[in-house]
Design an enzyme around this catalytic site. Structure first.
Site, PDB file in Angstrom:
ATOM      1  N   THR A 238       0.856  -1.179   0.000  1.00  0.00           N
ATOM      2  CA  THR A 238       0.000   0.000   0.000  1.00  0.00           C
ATOM      3  C   THR A 238       0.895   1.234   0.000  1.00  0.00           C
ATOM      4  O   THR A 238       1.963   1.220   0.610  1.00  0.00           O
ATOM      5  CB  THR A 238      -0.953  -0.003   1.213  1.00  0.00           C
ATOM      6  OG1 THR A 238      -1.719   1.198   1.205  1.00  0.00           O
ATOM      7  CG2 THR A 238      -0.243  -0.147   2.536  1.00  0.00           C
TER       8      THR A 238
ATOM      9  N   GLU B 298      -4.723  -2.679   5.013  1.00  0.00           N
ATOM     10  CA  GLU B 298      -4.282  -3.215   6.303  1.00  0.00           C
ATOM     11  C   GLU B 298      -5.386  -3.986   7.026  1.00  0.00           C
ATOM     12  O   GLU B 298      -5.138  -4.586   8.070  1.00  0.00           O
ATOM     13  CB  GLU B 298      -3.797  -2.068   7.212  1.00  0.00           C
ATOM     14  CG  GLU B 298      -2.458  -1.450   6.807  1.00  0.00           C
ATOM     15  CD  GLU B 298      -2.579  -0.295   5.830  1.00  0.00           C
ATOM     16  OE1 GLU B 298      -3.613  -0.224   5.136  1.00  0.00           O
ATOM     17  OE2 GLU B 298      -1.652   0.534   5.771  1.00  0.00           O
TER      18      GLU B 298
ATOM     19  N   LYS C  92      -6.745  10.191  -2.943  1.00  0.00           N
ATOM     20  CA  LYS C  92      -7.280   8.946  -3.489  1.00  0.00           C
ATOM     21  C   LYS C  92      -8.072   9.245  -4.758  1.00  0.00           C
ATOM     22  O   LYS C  92      -9.143   9.820  -4.717  1.00  0.00           O
ATOM     23  CB  LYS C  92      -8.151   8.217  -2.472  1.00  0.00           C
ATOM     24  CG  LYS C  92      -8.256   6.745  -2.832  1.00  0.00           C
ATOM     25  CD  LYS C  92      -8.696   5.897  -1.694  1.00  0.00           C
ATOM     26  CE  LYS C  92      -8.357   4.435  -1.960  1.00  0.00           C
ATOM     27  NZ  LYS C  92      -9.067   3.522  -1.100  1.00  0.00           N
TER      28      LYS C  92
ATOM     29  N   TRP D 213      -4.116   5.381  -4.710  1.00  0.00           N
ATOM     30  CA  TRP D 213      -3.433   6.442  -3.977  1.00  0.00           C
ATOM     31  C   TRP D 213      -2.420   7.223  -4.800  1.00  0.00           C
ATOM     32  O   TRP D 213      -1.703   6.664  -5.620  1.00  0.00           O
ATOM     33  CB  TRP D 213      -2.668   5.848  -2.785  1.00  0.00           C
ATOM     34  CG  TRP D 213      -3.550   5.298  -1.717  1.00  0.00           C
ATOM     35  CD1 TRP D 213      -3.619   4.011  -1.309  1.00  0.00           C
ATOM     36  CD2 TRP D 213      -4.489   6.030  -0.890  1.00  0.00           C
ATOM     37  NE1 TRP D 213      -4.538   3.878  -0.299  1.00  0.00           N
ATOM     38  CE2 TRP D 213      -5.086   5.095  -0.023  1.00  0.00           C
ATOM     39  CE3 TRP D 213      -4.875   7.370  -0.819  1.00  0.00           C
ATOM     40  CZ2 TRP D 213      -6.056   5.464   0.916  1.00  0.00           C
ATOM     41  CZ3 TRP D 213      -5.845   7.730   0.105  1.00  0.00           C
ATOM     42  CH2 TRP D 213      -6.413   6.798   0.945  1.00  0.00           C
TER      43      TRP D 213
HETATM   44  P1  AMP Z   1      -6.725   1.188   0.606  1.00  0.00           P
HETATM   45  O1  AMP Z   1      -5.766   0.721   1.620  1.00  0.00           O
HETATM   46  O2  AMP Z   1      -6.073   1.586  -0.679  1.00  0.00           O
HETATM   47  O3  AMP Z   1      -7.844   0.227   0.412  1.00  0.00           O
HETATM   48  O4  AMP Z   1      -7.369   2.535   1.146  1.00  0.00           O
HETATM   49  C1  AMP Z   1      -8.023   2.601   2.375  1.00  0.00           C
HETATM   50  C2  AMP Z   1      -8.495   4.000   2.613  1.00  0.00           C
HETATM   51  O5  AMP Z   1      -9.430   4.379   1.597  1.00  0.00           O
HETATM   52  C3  AMP Z   1      -9.220   4.228   3.913  1.00  0.00           C
HETATM   53  O6  AMP Z   1      -8.337   4.408   4.993  1.00  0.00           O
HETATM   54  C4  AMP Z   1     -10.018   5.483   3.592  1.00  0.00           C
HETATM   55  O7  AMP Z   1      -9.210   6.637   3.654  1.00  0.00           O
HETATM   56  C5  AMP Z   1     -10.390   5.261   2.140  1.00  0.00           C
HETATM   57  N1  AMP Z   1     -11.704   4.618   2.044  1.00  0.00           N
HETATM   58  C6  AMP Z   1     -11.986   3.319   1.847  1.00  0.00           C
HETATM   59  N2  AMP Z   1     -13.320   3.125   1.789  1.00  0.00           N
HETATM   60  C7  AMP Z   1     -13.901   4.322   1.985  1.00  0.00           C
HETATM   61  C8  AMP Z   1     -15.246   4.788   2.048  1.00  0.00           C
HETATM   62  N3  AMP Z   1     -16.290   3.986   1.875  1.00  0.00           N
HETATM   63  N4  AMP Z   1     -15.437   6.100   2.281  1.00  0.00           N
HETATM   64  C9  AMP Z   1     -14.413   6.940   2.460  1.00  0.00           C
HETATM   65  N5  AMP Z   1     -13.131   6.581   2.380  1.00  0.00           N
HETATM   66  C10 AMP Z   1     -12.863   5.283   2.148  1.00  0.00           C
END
Ligand code: AMP
Length: 542
Positions: free
Chosen positions: A187, A332, A440, A445
């Site tokens: 990540t 994570e 995002k 990211w």
């Molecule tokens: P990732 O590790 O790439 O899956 O990203 C995780 C992050 O995406 C989380 O810590 C949030 O900041 C964002 N995220 C994931 N799902 C949501 C959601 N439904 N609404 C807002 N932010 C989200």
């Protein structure tokens, strides 16, 4: 003590053997990179996974070693999921959207022994191959007829179908320790290089149980599941494992993620449940809307990775009778943490009130504990308007990162998510902000710090700040705020051109705004919040 339950380890292969035994005839349909539709059954998946496990042993892949994939969602990728983890090696899914230097770093850091890739990614593999430190075995996930000429590769290129062809379909899956690693996903962190999250067999199986539940992703043997979320992004939210556990039909979209291709696949395969980030659903809704189309089978869609806008929920539910399941998670967290599914009392709420509830990220699935804390780490109560840093813990939450060279990320045994949230008295969590300094965009990211560092390399830039600005299509896009050096004549386009080749194309900010000074706090820290407040809606207004 005598008379206790059996000590059966929770292993990823138990999902596959269950599917083979109880759902052998269930279909897995894949749109291939070769362009055609491929279909086979769980029995074929199990048989070919065993052949592949024999082939991996033949390549000398040892217990605990990493095997990488650079691939779309498809049946060969699914075979790798089970053959690699099942034989005791670690499946490392690579994200093809990363810059080639980051990919090379990750492959080296994980010490991948073999890299399997879809044909689409041959040019990327050729660029990566010259940047990695130790030679690897590369395997093109195709058959002999479609094998490419690969002049750019310094090593022998193998063909997937040839590789497994000569091998027996008999393979005894080893009885591993359930706490051994099964897969690895990097990540992008806020600073420095991407970090690897290592899932275990146990965490994967427990996550599969929890995520399949009716109030979680709600999957059953009667479902036809379309994971649009990539298998390289946190194991497609666990759906390949879940489908095996419940015996659902799986439909893989391959590389065709545009609205038209998705719509056609949903209709032709009678998909009942799909999963993806909001950006993907925008394309699908636009396509369906332009044609006045309806969904004849799809009843639910899981929207996560970024906030699901209420307009999207409304359109899905009112125009198409497709229920939205808004979910929140992280790499994570394997990834499912919360899902916004109704409790009985919500069913009689007025429509608008229910939409307001669905804008929340939802309640924790069993296994995930969550809390919000203030700046001093003191736990905040639920049911107030106060927001705090969201922390989680549970058996499928990372305790550290692969390689372990960094200090533990945990605070008193809790994982700090970098999200800022409120939790209502019913336990529904709503993200209100983000404390981590990242952007995002379309579910992936972008490091604002890396963007700032590149901008500052330009001789006419005095200082640069990159923020996430709201975007109608991508949810967020980077916006660069720059203070020029005195006498500098630097223009926007010139600075944007400077990013070419230095970052992945889609990381390049969409615009530059020149400002007179960067606002600083008492300790000299950039007050990013102030800039965010001022410029957050920049792309919505220009
Ligand atoms: P990732 O590790 O790439 O899956 O990203 C995780 C992050 O995406 C989380 O810590 C949030 O900041 C964002 N995220 C994931 N799902 C949501 C959601 N439904 N609404 C807002 N932010 C989200």
């Amino acid at each position: 003590m005598n008379g206790l339950m059996m000590q059966q380890p929770l292993l990823v292969t138990s999902l596959l053997t269950h599917a083979e035994r109880h759902h052998a005839e269930q279909e897995i349909v894949s749109r291939r990179v070769e362009g055609d539709i491929h279909r086979y059954r769980y029995r074929d998946l199990a048989q070919r996974s065993r052949k592949l496990a024999n082939a991996l042993a033949g390549l000398g892949v040892m217990h605990g070693e990493r095997v990488a994939t650079l691939a779309w969602n498809g049946y060969r990728h699914m075979e790798l999921y089970f053959a690699v983890s099942g034989s005791g090696a670690v499946l490392h899914t690579l994200n093809p959207r990363l810059h080639v230097d980051q990919l090379a770093y990750i492959i080296d850091h994980a010490e991948d022994r073999v890299v399997f890739f879809d044909l689409t990614f041959l040019p990327l593999i050729e660029s990566v191959a010259s940047r990695i430190s130790s030679p690897k075995v590369f395997v093109a996930m195709t058959d002999r007829a479609n094998m490419p000429e690969a002049h750019g590769l310094p090593v022998t290129l193998l063909c997937y179908e040839d590789l497994i062809d000569g091998h027996s379909d008999q393979f005894a899956w080893p009885l591993l320790d359930e706490n051994e690693a099964s897969s690895l996903c990097y990540t992008s962190g806020t600073t420095g290089n991407p970090k690897g999250v290592l899932y275990s067999h146990r965490s994967t199986v427990l996550h599969t149980y929890a995520a399949a539940l009716p109030d979680s992703l709600n999957c059953s043997a009667r479902d036809v599941i379309l994971p649009v979320v990539p298998m390289f992004h946190v194991n497609a939210w666990g759906l390949p494992y879940i489908a095996c556990m419940v015996g659902a039909k799986l439909v893989f979209p391959g590389p065709a993620l545009d609205g038209k291709s998705l719509y056609e696949l949903i209709e032709s395969e009678q998909v009942t449940l799909s999963a993806g980030v909001p950006t993907v659903w925008q394309g699908l809704l636009r396509h369906a809307g332009e044609r006045g189309a309806t969904f004849s089978s799809m009843r639910r869609t899981i929207v996560g990775g970024a906030p699901c806008p209420t307009a999207m929920t409304t359109e899905f539910q009112e125009r198409y009778e497709v229920d939205v399941l808004h979910a929140w998670g992280m790499t994570e967290l394997s990834p499912v943490g919360t899902v916004c599914s109704f409790k009985a009392q919500h069913l009689t709420w007025p429509t608008q009130q229910r939409y307001a509830l669905q804008a929340k990220q939802g309640r924790a699935v069993f296994g995930i504990d969550m809390r919000i804390v203030d700046v001093d780490g003191k736990e905040l109560p639920w049911g107030t308007h106060e927001a705090g840093d969201l922390q989680v813990r549970g058996p499928w939450v990372a305790s550290g990162y692969f390689g372990g060279e960094e200090a533990s990320p945990l605070c008193d045994g809790w994982f700090p998510t970098g999200d800022v949230a409120k939790i209502d008295s019913d336990g529904f969590m709503q993200i209100t902000d983000r404390s981590k300094d990242v952007i995002k965009s379309g579910g992936e990211w972008i490091s604002s710090i890396d963007i700032e560092n590149v901008a500052c390399l330009h001789p006419q830039v005095a200082s640069a700040v990159c923020i996430a600005a709201r975007h109608p299509k991508w949810d967020e896009r980077p916006l660069l705020l720059v203070v020029r050096k005195p006498e500098a004549t630097l223009r926007c386009e010139e600075l944007l051109d400077f990013f070419d080749g230095r970052v992945a194309k889609w990381w390049k900010p969409d615009a530059v705004v020149f400002i007179d000074a960067v606002p600083l706090g008492a300790t000299g820290k950039v007050l990013k919040n102030r800039l965010r407040d001022q410029y957050r809606d920049y792309y919505l207004t220009v």
